[in-house]
Design an enzyme around this catalytic site. Structure first.
Site, short mmCIF file in Angstrom:
data_model
loop_
_atom_site.label_atom_id
_atom_site.label_comp_id
_atom_site.label_asym_id
_atom_site.label_seq_id
_atom_site.Cartn_x
_atom_site.Cartn_y
_atom_site.Cartn_z
CG HIS A 64 9.31 -0.51 -9.75
ND1 HIS A 64 9.81 0.45 -10.59
CD2 HIS A 64 8.71 -1.43 -10.55
CE1 HIS A 64 9.51 0.14 -11.84
NE2 HIS A 64 8.85 -0.99 -11.86
CG HIS A 94 5.53 -3.21 -1.76
ND1 HIS A 94 4.23 -3.68 -1.96
CD2 HIS A 94 5.46 -1.85 -1.82
CE1 HIS A 94 3.43 -2.65 -2.16
NE2 HIS A 94 4.14 -1.53 -2.06
CD GLU A 106 4.39 5.11 -1.78
OE1 GLU A 106 3.51 4.22 -1.77
OE2 GLU A 106 4.91 5.53 -2.84
CB THR A 198 1.50 4.62 -4.10
OG1 THR A 198 2.38 3.50 -3.90
CG2 THR A 198 0.46 4.69 -3.00
N1 LIG Z 1 2.30 0.74 -3.48
S1 LIG Z 1 0.92 -0.02 -3.54
O1 LIG Z 1 0.72 -0.84 -2.33
O2 LIG Z 1 -0.15 0.96 -3.81
C1 LIG Z 1 0.94 -1.14 -4.88
C2 LIG Z 1 0.47 -2.45 -4.71
C3 LIG Z 1 0.50 -3.35 -5.79
C4 LIG Z 1 1.00 -2.93 -7.01
C5 LIG Z 1 1.06 -3.93 -8.14
C6 LIG Z 1 0.20 -3.55 -9.31
C7 LIG Z 1 0.32 -4.58 -10.41
C8 LIG Z 1 -0.44 -4.10 -11.63
O3 LIG Z 1 -0.44 -5.05 -12.60
C9 LIG Z 1 1.45 -1.63 -7.18
C10 LIG Z 1 1.43 -0.72 -6.10
ZN LIG Z 2 3.47 0.34 -1.94
#
Ligand SMILES: NS(=O)(=O)c1ccc(CCCCO)cc1
Ligand SMILES: [Zn+2]
Length: 260
Positions: A64, A94, A106, A198
């Site tokens: 992803h 990430h 985003e 997200t």
């Molecule tokens: N784009 S984000 O920073 O919101 C974000 C952070 C961390 C995860 C990981 C979720 C794992 C569930 O087991 C998914 C998304």
């Molecule tokens: Zn993210």
């Protein structure tokens, strides 16, 4: 679809609600940040980010995004103060980016999209682990940093230099002694609001901390991001790009600003 969500027309953000009904919840992320509607809160403290490069473990392509993961068994790399109480440990960072330099972030700012957005993911140490914290209302704090096109970023280049080894989904390689603080702008002014992951499972567990100032990335470096693949080795190659969720309804939430 819970095991095959993605960013294509068939499995992308408009389809996530079928398997993850919280997609239509009251504190979903990202959002469009409207600076004129944000309320300055003088009670908000400056962010305190303490990162130890020796906690950096590996860089991976999870299908992803690409992610740098940190050892989180001690309080070596932490976020404190800012809008949060207690201590949150850095777990990973990430990015999200577009197929072209005119989109990819985003969060948006008064409708403006940036070419990419960095997320530094921290979990609340009142819980025993990231896995315990990830679905609690105060479980996570994510620092979001916008990337804008400009000079080449030597710190990002250290990540890009590893891309040839993690081109395919579900690949990883060692990555040590990287200081995430090198990916922060000089000024840590921020907007903050209560939101969610997200990506699926979209848990409403994130205190979002979105920095006002950006870091730079060159257009050539953004093109390198797009050489990563969503697909695994042996599958038809599918460029990793447009891995961003669009802004979600604010639903009455207040966005606070740490600055005037
Ligand atoms: N784009 S984000 O920073 O919101 C974000 C952070 C961390 C995860 C990981 C979720 C794992 C569930 O087991 C998914 C998304
Ligand atoms: Zn993210």
């Amino acid at each position: 679809m819970s095991h095959s969500w993605g960013y294509e027309a068939t499995n992308g953000p408009s389809k996530w609600g079928a398997s993850f009904p919280i997609a239509n919840g009251d504190r979903q992320s990202p959002i469009d940040i409207v600076p004129g509607n944000a309320s300055h809160d003088p009670g908000l403290k400056p962010l305190k980010l303490k990162y130890d490069p020796s906690t950096c473990l590996e860089i991976l392509n999870n299908g992803h995004s690409f992610q740098v993961t940190f050892a989180d068994d001690t309080d070596s790399s932490t976020l404190t103060d800012g809008p949060i109480s207690g201590t949150y440990r850095l777990k990973q960072f990430h990015f999200h980016w577009g197929a072209t330099d005119d989109r990819g972030s985003e969060h948006t700012v008064q409708g403006a999209k940036f070419p990419a957005e960095l997320h530094l993911v921290h979990w609340n140490t009142k819980y025993a682990s990231f896995g315990e914290a990830v679905n609690k209302p105060d479980g996570l704090a994510v620092v979001g940093v916008f990337l804008k096109i400009g000079n080449e970023n030597a710190h990002l280049q250290k990540l890009i230099d590893k891309f040839s080894v993690i081109t395919n989904a579900k690949t990883q390689t060692t990555f040590v002694d990287f200081n995430p603080a090198t990916l922060l702008p000089g000024c840590l002014d921020y907007w903050t609001y209560l939101g969610s992951l997200t990506t699926p499972p979209l848990y409403e567990s994130v205190t979002w901390i979105v920095l006002k100032h950006q870091i730079t990335v060159s257009s050539a470096q953004m093109a390198k991001f797009r050489t990563l693949l969503f697909s695994s080795n042996g599958e038809a190659p599918c460029c990793m790009e447009n891995n961003y969720r669009p802004p979600q309804p604010l639903k009455g939430r207040v966005v606070r600003a740490s600055f005037k």
